[in-house]
Design a protein around this motif. Structure first.
Motif, PDB file in Angstrom:
ATOM      1  N   UNK A   2      -6.750  -1.912   6.667  1.00 27.91           N
ATOM      2  CA  UNK A   2      -5.505  -1.933   5.894  1.00 27.91           C
ATOM      3  C   UNK A   2      -5.622  -2.858   4.690  1.00 27.91           C
ATOM      4  N   UNK A   3      -5.009  -2.454   3.596  1.00 26.18           N
ATOM      5  CA  UNK A   3      -4.932  -3.324   2.426  1.00 26.18           C
ATOM      6  C   UNK A   3      -4.252  -4.640   2.803  1.00 26.18           C
ATOM      7  N   UNK A  36       0.835  -1.197   0.000  1.00 30.47           N
ATOM      8  CA  UNK A  36       0.000   0.000   0.000  1.00 30.47           C
ATOM      9  C   UNK A  36       0.870   1.247   0.000  1.00 30.47           C
ATOM     10  N   UNK A  37       0.479   2.236  -0.773  1.00 32.35           N
ATOM     11  CA  UNK A  37       1.087   3.551  -0.684  1.00 32.35           C
ATOM     12  C   UNK A  37       0.488   4.277   0.524  1.00 32.35           C
ATOM     13  N   UNK A  38       1.009   5.457   0.808  1.00 30.78           N
ATOM     14  CA  UNK A  38       0.436   6.242   1.910  1.00 30.78           C
ATOM     15  C   UNK A  38      -1.041   6.519   1.642  1.00 30.78           C
ATOM     16  N   UNK A  39      -1.373   6.844   0.376  1.00 31.23           N
ATOM     17  CA  UNK A  39      -2.762   7.104   0.032  1.00 31.23           C
ATOM     18  C   UNK A  39      -3.596   5.830   0.114  1.00 31.23           C
ATOM     19  N   UNK A  71      -3.115  11.844 -13.609  1.00 32.95           N
ATOM     20  CA  UNK A  71      -4.170  12.352 -12.747  1.00 32.95           C
ATOM     21  C   UNK A  71      -4.693  11.341 -11.754  1.00 32.95           C
ATOM     22  N   UNK A  72      -4.250  10.082 -11.872  1.00 31.72           N
ATOM     23  CA  UNK A  72      -4.691   9.039 -10.945  1.00 31.72           C
ATOM     24  C   UNK A  72      -3.753   8.986  -9.739  1.00 31.72           C
ATOM     25  N   UNK A  73      -4.225   8.382  -8.666  1.00 34.45           N
ATOM     26  CA  UNK A  73      -3.434   8.213  -7.451  1.00 34.45           C
ATOM     27  C   UNK A  73      -3.129   6.736  -7.259  1.00 34.45           C
ATOM     28  N   UNK A  74      -1.858   6.391  -7.166  1.00 33.28           N
ATOM     29  CA  UNK A  74      -1.461   5.006  -6.924  1.00 33.28           C
ATOM     30  C   UNK A  74      -1.780   4.638  -5.481  1.00 33.28           C
ATOM     31  N   UNK A  75      -2.497   3.527  -5.305  1.00 30.18           N
ATOM     32  CA  UNK A  75      -2.890   3.078  -3.973  1.00 30.18           C
ATOM     33  C   UNK A  75      -2.129   1.841  -3.520  1.00 30.18           C
ATOM     34  N   UNK A  76      -1.669   1.035  -4.478  1.00 26.46           N
ATOM     35  CA  UNK A  76      -0.903  -0.169  -4.129  1.00 26.46           C
ATOM     36  C   UNK A  76      -0.020  -0.539  -5.309  1.00 26.46           C
ATOM     37  N   UNK A  85      -1.096  -1.735  -8.999  1.00 24.81           N
ATOM     38  CA  UNK A  85      -2.009  -2.776  -8.529  1.00 24.81           C
ATOM     39  C   UNK A  85      -3.366  -2.220  -8.099  1.00 24.81           C
ATOM     40  N   UNK A  86      -3.410  -0.976  -7.699  1.00 26.92           N
ATOM     41  CA  UNK A  86      -4.667  -0.323  -7.342  1.00 26.92           C
ATOM     42  C   UNK A  86      -4.477   1.174  -7.498  1.00 26.92           C
ATOM     43  N   UNK A  87      -5.515   1.836  -8.014  1.00 29.24           N
ATOM     44  CA  UNK A  87      -5.435   3.282  -8.151  1.00 29.24           C
ATOM     45  C   UNK A  87      -6.837   3.873  -8.054  1.00 29.24           C
ATOM     46  N   UNK A  88      -6.878   5.155  -7.771  1.00 34.23           N
ATOM     47  CA  UNK A  88      -8.134   5.892  -7.764  1.00 34.23           C
ATOM     48  C   UNK A  88      -8.025   7.038  -8.746  1.00 34.23           C
ATOM     49  N   UNK A  89      -9.179   7.461  -9.232  1.00 36.88           N
ATOM     50  CA  UNK A  89      -9.239   8.621 -10.126  1.00 36.88           C
ATOM     51  C   UNK A  89     -10.392   9.494  -9.658  1.00 36.88           C
TER      52      UNK A  89
END
Length: 267
Positions: A145-146, A134-137, A163-168, A176-180
């Motif tokens: 927790x992931x 997991x990243x900090x985000x 523009x996306x945020x890496x989550x893992x 492996x996981x991101x949010x937009x």
């Protein structure tokens, strides 16, 4: 049997007539544990299979969220329904309604956002349980927790969209996981998988087990007992966050291009 153990199944009861669009890719595919949790929480699932001829809705007016699941095909395939699904993702994004892409669905989200989907440069795959970080985000995406190891079944990966945020992140496939924005999420891994699904996949897709980097079948089944409880706990907490609009306090710094859905608060 799907690994919940003694965990309570209900996320919370939503307001009447909450409908989630569920896009599947094979005639006998199911939404697995995700579908079970949502149904038991009172959501209606509108399941469609464009690969089998089902039409997609013209708008998101009749749905409160959308999920695109995985499948054996590639997001780079030329089939018209692949392009249609990739284009359709813009509708929940524009409406500010929660969107979740899983494996192929996450790759389609990356394609929609203008980034490539491609095989590993050395031909490696992830088929089995693999570690993610997991990243900090990512550590703030929901109250749980992931998990440190997750179930994978893919030959291709994607670049992190602008523009996306890496989550893992992972080893062979970094994203492996991101949010937009606030309410769109892409997961390369399969938190929806049940033990029964795993047994089926490792038989009907046995050819994948001989690819570079794939794990043998016995490690899949043993891994479920070792890792699934953590995955199930995280998934329940994540769906609770996702269904009420996606963002938690620590991720509010993201710059959304849409507004969040007005959703019921989940207990």
């Amino acid at each position: 049997m799907d690994g919940f153990g003694d965990l309570p199944l209900s996320l919370a009861k939503p307001a009447p007539s909450r409908r989630i669009l569920v896009i599947l890719h094979q005639a006998h595919s199911t939404p697995g544990r995700i579908g079970r949790l949502l149904i038991e929480s009172g959501y209606q699932l509108d399941m469609r299979r464009p690969s089998c001829g089902d039409p997609l809705p013209r708008t998101m007016d009749g749905h409160d969220a959308a999920i695109i699941f995985g499948g054996p095909m590639s997001a780079n395939d030329e089939a018209p329904w692949i392009r249609e699904e990739i284009d359709f993702i813009g509708k929940p994004l524009a409406a500010g309604k929660p969107f979740l892409g899983i494996c192929l669905g996450a790759q389609m989200l990356a394609r929609h956002l203008g980034h490539r989907v491609a095989p590993h440069p050395e031909g490696r795959v992830e088929v089995g349980y693999y570690p993610i970080r997991a990243t900090a985000e990512g550590g703030m995406m929901c109250p749980c927790a992931l998990p440190k190891k997750v179930y994978q079944w893919h030959r291709e990966g994607f670049d992190l969209p602008t523009g996306a945020t890496l989550l893992a992140s992972g080893d062979d496939f970094e994203a492996q996981a991101f949010s937009y924005g606030r309410s769109a999420f892409g997961l390369q891994f399969h938190p929806e998988v049940t033990y029964a699904m795993m047994c089926k996949w490792t038989v009907t897709g046995v050819d994948r087990l001989s690819m570079p980097g794939a794990l043998p079948r016995d490690m899949h089944l043993k891994g479920w007992y070792l890792h699934d409880a953590a995955v199930a706990s995280w998934l329940k907490a994540f769906l609770r966050t996702w269904a009420r609009g996606g963002a938690v306090t620590g991720m509010m710094h993201q710059s959304p291009r849409t507004t969040p859905m007005t959703a019921p608060r989940l207990a």
